[in-house]
Enzyme design. Structure first.
Site, PDB file in Angstrom:
ATOM      1  N   ASP A  51       0.824  -1.210   0.000  1.00 36.96           N
ATOM      2  CA  ASP A  51       0.000   0.000   0.000  1.00 36.96           C
ATOM      3  C   ASP A  51       0.859   1.262   0.000  1.00 36.96           C
ATOM      4  O   ASP A  51       2.019   1.240   0.420  1.00 36.96           O
ATOM      5  CB  ASP A  51      -0.865   0.057   1.267  1.00 36.96           C
ATOM      6  CG  ASP A  51      -1.989  -0.962   1.264  1.00 36.96           C
ATOM      7  OD1 ASP A  51      -2.002  -1.830   0.373  1.00 36.96           O
ATOM      8  OD2 ASP A  51      -2.832  -0.876   2.168  1.00 36.96           O
ATOM      9  N   ASP A  52       0.213   2.346  -0.395  1.00 39.97           N
ATOM     10  CA  ASP A  52       0.679   3.728  -0.183  1.00 39.97           C
ATOM     11  C   ASP A  52       1.743   4.199  -1.172  1.00 39.97           C
ATOM     12  O   ASP A  52       2.169   5.345  -1.120  1.00 39.97           O
ATOM     13  CB  ASP A  52       1.203   3.967   1.242  1.00 39.97           C
ATOM     14  CG  ASP A  52       0.121   3.797   2.307  1.00 39.97           C
ATOM     15  OD1 ASP A  52      -1.041   3.566   1.927  1.00 39.97           O
ATOM     16  OD2 ASP A  52       0.441   3.890   3.505  1.00 39.97           O
ATOM     17  N   HIS A 102      -5.964   2.859  -3.913  1.00 38.13           N
ATOM     18  CA  HIS A 102      -5.954   3.167  -2.471  1.00 38.13           C
ATOM     19  C   HIS A 102      -6.390   4.628  -2.313  1.00 38.13           C
ATOM     20  O   HIS A 102      -5.946   5.317  -1.416  1.00 38.13           O
ATOM     21  CB  HIS A 102      -4.542   2.916  -1.935  1.00 38.13           C
ATOM     22  CG  HIS A 102      -4.440   2.735  -0.449  1.00 38.13           C
ATOM     23  ND1 HIS A 102      -5.335   2.017   0.299  1.00 38.13           N
ATOM     24  CD2 HIS A 102      -3.508   3.175   0.442  1.00 38.13           C
ATOM     25  CE1 HIS A 102      -4.964   2.022   1.569  1.00 38.13           C
ATOM     26  NE2 HIS A 102      -3.858   2.727   1.684  1.00 38.13           N
ATOM     27  N   HIS A 106      -5.232   9.101  -0.238  1.00 40.32           N
ATOM     28  CA  HIS A 106      -5.284   8.356   1.025  1.00 40.32           C
ATOM     29  C   HIS A 106      -6.371   8.921   1.949  1.00 40.32           C
ATOM     30  O   HIS A 106      -6.166   9.138   3.144  1.00 40.32           O
ATOM     31  CB  HIS A 106      -3.917   8.370   1.727  1.00 40.32           C
ATOM     32  CG  HIS A 106      -3.707   7.157   2.602  1.00 40.32           C
ATOM     33  ND1 HIS A 106      -4.019   7.144   3.936  1.00 40.32           N
ATOM     34  CD2 HIS A 106      -3.230   5.927   2.317  1.00 40.32           C
ATOM     35  CE1 HIS A 106      -3.722   5.944   4.437  1.00 40.32           C
ATOM     36  NE2 HIS A 106      -3.250   5.185   3.476  1.00 40.32           N
ATOM     37  N   HIS A 193       3.893  -2.261   2.925  1.00 40.57           N
ATOM     38  CA  HIS A 193       3.918  -0.919   2.313  1.00 40.57           C
ATOM     39  C   HIS A 193       5.234  -0.776   1.545  1.00 40.57           C
ATOM     40  O   HIS A 193       6.307  -0.984   2.132  1.00 40.57           O
ATOM     41  CB  HIS A 193       3.801   0.157   3.389  1.00 40.57           C
ATOM     42  CG  HIS A 193       2.493   0.084   4.137  1.00 40.57           C
ATOM     43  ND1 HIS A 193       2.264  -0.850   5.116  1.00 40.57           N
ATOM     44  CD2 HIS A 193       1.347   0.803   4.011  1.00 40.57           C
ATOM     45  CE1 HIS A 193       1.021  -0.695   5.569  1.00 40.57           C
ATOM     46  NE2 HIS A 193       0.444   0.300   4.920  1.00 40.57           N
TER      47      HIS A 193
END
Ligand code: NI
Length: 242
Positions: A51-52, A102, A106, A193
């Site tokens: 993620d991210d 995502h 965020h 991540h």
């Protein structure tokens, strides 16, 4: 990121109403991508997810490791970060990795008003389309935060996880490695991540170890398509064999 236990595959049960496509983020609902790679459905499989990102350095490091072991993963991109590493995103897609959403910034979708909600989904979808030529199939809600409203309006399946490495919290390679490898089972979805060097270093140990143990490293879509499929508006955290 809060300790929020995602719904299991069985718990999707708001069976009264079909998810309405018109209520979705506004972009077309993608069909579950056809598996492009050879996967043996009789052998155990695990989906690593990141993620991210993308990150200008660590995403490529992770891709190097995956490529070396014939593995793929799923990247849930914060779309505002796409310009930071556009080549890594294209490389991931070309390797057969999956690019999920995502959101654009965020955003916490539970706290977002209706306009923000729509923008966060649509902008991310359009930016991912521009980056790789297709819309993302899955959304992973930031902070794992969701409710029935999010589920109804998002127009995509929600992808959660069953193994939380807490790599963002420990920022420790050994901790991330043991969190990923201890108690891993067939059908697990592992959360990491791709914005931390410690995580990239951990992946260099996790991937060969899982391959050595006989796991096939697949995308969330591949895992889903071999393990019962997906429905927009439902949430999924793992895909155990039948
Ligand atoms: Ni996140």
């Amino acid at each position: 990121m809060p300790e929020l236990l995602p719904d299991s595959q069985e718990a999707g049960g708001e069976n009264a109403s079909e998810p309405s496509l018109e209520e979705g983020g506004g972009t077309p609902v993608e069909t579950l991508p056809e598996p492009q790679r050879v996967v043996d459905p009789t052998r155990p499989m695990v989906a690593l997810t990141f993620d991210d990102g993308p990150h200008a350095v660590y995403t490529d490091q992770i891709l190097d490791i995956l490529e070396e072991h014939g593995a793929v993963a799923t990247f849930f991109e914060v779309a505002r970060n796409l310009p930071k590493a556009p080549e890594a995103v294209r490389r991931a897609a070309d390797m057969g990795c999956e690019i999920g959403s995502h959101t654009q910034n965020h955003a916490d979708l539970v706290k977002a008003d209706a306009d923000t909600f729509r923008q966060q989904i649509q902008q991310a979808d359009e930016n991912i389309l521009k980056a790789i030529g297709r819309y993302p199939y899955f959304l992973r809600p930031p902070y794992g935060d969701f409710n029935d409203d999010v589920r109804r309006h998002v127009g995509k399946p929600l992808a959660f996880w069953s193994v939380d490495t807490k790599d963002w919290k420990t920022r420790n390679t050994a901790c991330t490695v043991s969190a990923a490898l201890n108690n891993i089972e067939d059908g697990d979805v592992v959360l990491m991540h791709d914005i931390y060097g410690e995580t990239a270093d951990a992946v260099a140990q996790i991937v060969p170890s899982l391959v050595q143990q006989g796991y096939q490293l697949v995308t969330v879509s591949e895992l889903a398509s071999y393990r019962g499929g997906m429905i927009p508006g439902r949430s999924y955290s793992q895909f155990r064999p039948a």
